[in-house]
Design a protein around this motif. Structure first.
Motif, PDB file in Angstrom:
ATOM      1  N   GLU A  74      76.683 103.644  20.179  1.00  0.00           N
ATOM      2  CA  GLU A  74      77.384 102.819  19.201  1.00  0.00           C
ATOM      3  C   GLU A  74      78.875 102.718  19.551  1.00  0.00           C
ATOM      4  OE1 GLU A  74      75.682 101.177  17.001  1.00  0.00           O
ATOM      5  OE2 GLU A  74      73.835 102.168  17.644  1.00  0.00           O
ATOM      6  N   HIS A  75      79.469 101.597  19.156  1.00  0.00           N
ATOM      7  CA  HIS A  75      80.864 101.316  19.499  1.00  0.00           C
ATOM      8  C   HIS A  75      81.625 100.841  18.254  1.00  0.00           C
ATOM      9  CE1 HIS A  75      79.728 101.454  23.798  1.00  0.00           C
ATOM     10  NE2 HIS A  75      78.596 100.911  23.344  1.00  0.00           N
TER      11      HIS A  75
ATOM     12  N   ALA B 258      82.990 107.790  29.474  1.00  0.00           N
ATOM     13  CA  ALA B 258      83.847 107.116  28.494  1.00  0.00           C
ATOM     14  C   ALA B 258      84.837 108.143  27.937  1.00  0.00           C
ATOM     15  CB  ALA B 258      82.991 106.504  27.401  1.00  0.00           C
TER      16      ALA B 258
ATOM     17  N   CYS C 242      78.196 106.942  28.028  1.00  0.00           N
ATOM     18  CA  CYS C 242      78.897 106.536  26.808  1.00  0.00           C
ATOM     19  C   CYS C 242      77.914 106.619  25.645  1.00  0.00           C
ATOM     20  CB  CYS C 242      79.418 105.102  26.953  1.00  0.00           C
ATOM     21  SG  CYS C 242      80.458 104.526  25.607  1.00  0.00           S
ATOM     22  N   SER C 243      78.438 106.790  24.438  1.00  0.00           N
ATOM     23  CA  SER C 243      77.572 106.777  23.257  1.00  0.00           C
ATOM     24  C   SER C 243      76.950 105.387  23.082  1.00  0.00           C
ATOM     25  CB  SER C 243      78.371 107.160  22.013  1.00  0.00           C
ATOM     26  OG  SER C 243      79.429 106.240  21.805  1.00  0.00           O
TER      27      SER C 243
ATOM     28  N   ASP D 125      75.748 108.063  17.930  1.00  0.00           N
ATOM     29  CA  ASP D 125      76.671 107.394  17.009  1.00  0.00           C
ATOM     30  C   ASP D 125      77.793 108.374  16.673  1.00  0.00           C
ATOM     31  OD1 ASP D 125      78.031 106.036  15.053  1.00  0.00           O
ATOM     32  OD2 ASP D 125      76.270 105.610  13.821  1.00  0.00           O
TER      33      ASP D 125
ATOM     34  N   LYS E 186      88.141 100.579  16.195  1.00  0.00           N
ATOM     35  CA  LYS E 186      89.231 101.558  16.064  1.00  0.00           C
ATOM     36  C   LYS E 186      89.634 101.744  14.602  1.00  0.00           C
ATOM     37  CE  LYS E 186      91.525 100.740  20.547  1.00  0.00           C
ATOM     38  NZ  LYS E 186      92.799 100.291  21.166  1.00  0.00           N
TER      39      LYS E 186
ATOM     40  N   ARG F  92      80.319  93.272  27.205  1.00  0.00           N
ATOM     41  CA  ARG F  92      79.632  94.477  27.671  1.00  0.00           C
ATOM     42  C   ARG F  92      79.670  94.530  29.195  1.00  0.00           C
ATOM     43  NH1 ARG F  92      76.070  97.943  25.176  1.00  0.00           N
ATOM     44  NH2 ARG F  92      76.286  96.682  23.284  1.00  0.00           N
TER      45      ARG F  92
ATOM     46  N   ILE G 119      82.876  96.851  26.328  1.00  0.00           N
ATOM     47  CA  ILE G 119      81.849  97.692  25.726  1.00  0.00           C
ATOM     48  C   ILE G 119      81.027  98.268  26.869  1.00  0.00           C
ATOM     49  CG2 ILE G 119      79.774  97.743  24.310  1.00  0.00           C
ATOM     50  CD1 ILE G 119      80.992  95.565  22.584  1.00  0.00           C
TER      51      ILE G 119
ATOM     52  N   PRO H  78      86.440  97.448  19.741  1.00  0.00           N
ATOM     53  CA  PRO H  78      85.462  98.546  19.762  1.00  0.00           C
ATOM     54  C   PRO H  78      85.911  99.690  20.664  1.00  0.00           C
ATOM     55  CG  PRO H  78      84.704  96.740  21.133  1.00  0.00           C
ATOM     56  CD  PRO H  78      85.952  96.251  20.454  1.00  0.00           C
ATOM     57  N   ILE H  79      85.370 100.887  20.396  1.00  0.00           N
ATOM     58  CA  ILE H  79      85.731 102.056  21.188  1.00  0.00           C
ATOM     59  C   ILE H  79      84.533 102.520  22.014  1.00  0.00           C
ATOM     60  CG2 ILE H  79      87.493 102.815  19.563  1.00  0.00           C
ATOM     61  CD1 ILE H  79      85.500 104.865  18.502  1.00  0.00           C
ATOM     62  N   ASN H  80      84.848 103.259  23.071  1.00  0.00           N
ATOM     63  CA  ASN H  80      83.839 103.825  23.960  1.00  0.00           C
ATOM     64  C   ASN H  80      84.105 105.319  24.086  1.00  0.00           C
ATOM     65  OD1 ASN H  80      82.574 101.206  25.099  1.00  0.00           O
ATOM     66  ND2 ASN H  80      84.759 100.910  25.473  1.00  0.00           N
TER      67      ASN H  80
END
Length: 273
Positions: free
Chosen positions: A213-214, A156, A210-211, A262, A217, A121, A244, A181-183
């Motif tokens: 939740e991550h 993001a 950024c949201s 999310d 993919k 993170r 993250i 994970p995605i951002n």
């Protein structure tokens, strides 16, 4: 409520994000100048009744009615400097014009791509940015001015409207390192964040947007493709280098909750907007 000292805003770049942002600011009571480099978009926004200027920011010069466009209190810079430049030439041509104008505050829309993939993170104040990244150098170039105060919002991956993530891998049909994970962040939250920064008079700082939740993919993008009737991309389940993006500073400073924390939920039950 509009701060008494800031009533007029100029948005440099009025496309996918800038145009709906101008709509929201106008509804809040601000006077908004919009700009675009495109002939087509200029005509479209003019027909919509926007106070529109055709401004082109190029290496070494800025073209258009810049002085009139910069007759405002706040400038939102919503254009991306040229990554191929060896320095900040595009903003180098823009900054002195801002300094000579009535602009007091600048809000720069940047990107979380300034952070390298360090497999954990990342937050704004730990100084983990890639200092040679063209966007980071451009951020610093504007922040260094003594004539206006700059807040930087590092967005993001942008989604919403016509930017549906189900199409992101449609051409390739394949996703590498799909266990990473995605951002992402939805346009509605981008607009909410920008308007809150202005309304709460928050300047001279840097924020990640950024949201919460991550998802991985391999879980997100195949579902995104299916949600709009496309064949899902194949995935390589390996876990590549990642980051993250931490958004806690922004949420705590502005005391806000995201509309779409999310992004997985946007793909279910026809919720996409």
């Amino acid at each position: 409520m509009i701060p008494n000292q800031y009533k007029k805003i100029s948005i440099l770049g009025s496309g996918w994000l800038g145009k709906p942002l101008s709509d929201e600011l106008e509804q809040l009571g601000y006077v908004v100048n919009c700009s675009t480099a495109s002939d087509e978009n200029y005509q479209r926004l003019k027909k919509l009744g926007k106070n529109i200027f055709q401004i082109k920011v190029r290496s070494g010069k800025v073209e258009g009615m810049v002085e009139k466009f910069l007759e405002a209190d706040i400038l939102i810079v919503n254009i991306t400097p040229n990554r191929d430049e060896l320095d900040q030439e595009q903003f180098a041509s823009l900054r002195p014009l801002i300094e000579q104008s009535d602009i007091q505050k600048v809000l720069l829309i940047s990107s979380t791509s300034v952070y390298p993939n360090i497999n954990r993170r990342v937050s704004e104040d730990e100084k983990s940015e890639n200092k040679t990244h063209y966007l980071y150098r451009s951020e610093q170039f504007l922040k260094e001015s003594q004539y206006f105060e700059t807040t930087v919002v590092r967005m993001a991956g942008l989604i919403g409207g016509e930017r549906h993530p189900g199409r992101f891998f449609a051409k390739k049909g394949h996703i590498k390192n799909a266990s990473t994970p995605i951002n992402l962040i939805h346009r509605i939250d981008c607009i909410k964040i920008i308007t809150e920064l202005i309304e709460q008079d928050v300047w001279g700082d840097v924020f990640n947007a950024c949201s919460d939740e991550h998802p991985l993919k391999k879980d997100f993008y195949p579902l995104a493709a299916k949600s709009i009737g496309l064949s899902p991309p194949t995935v390589e389940a390996e876990k590549g280098d990642f980051k993250i993006i931490d958004n806690q500073k922004l949420k705590e400073r502005l005391n806000i909750t995201l509309e779409y924390p999310d992004v997985m939920l946007l793909l279910k039950d026809g919720a996409w907007i």
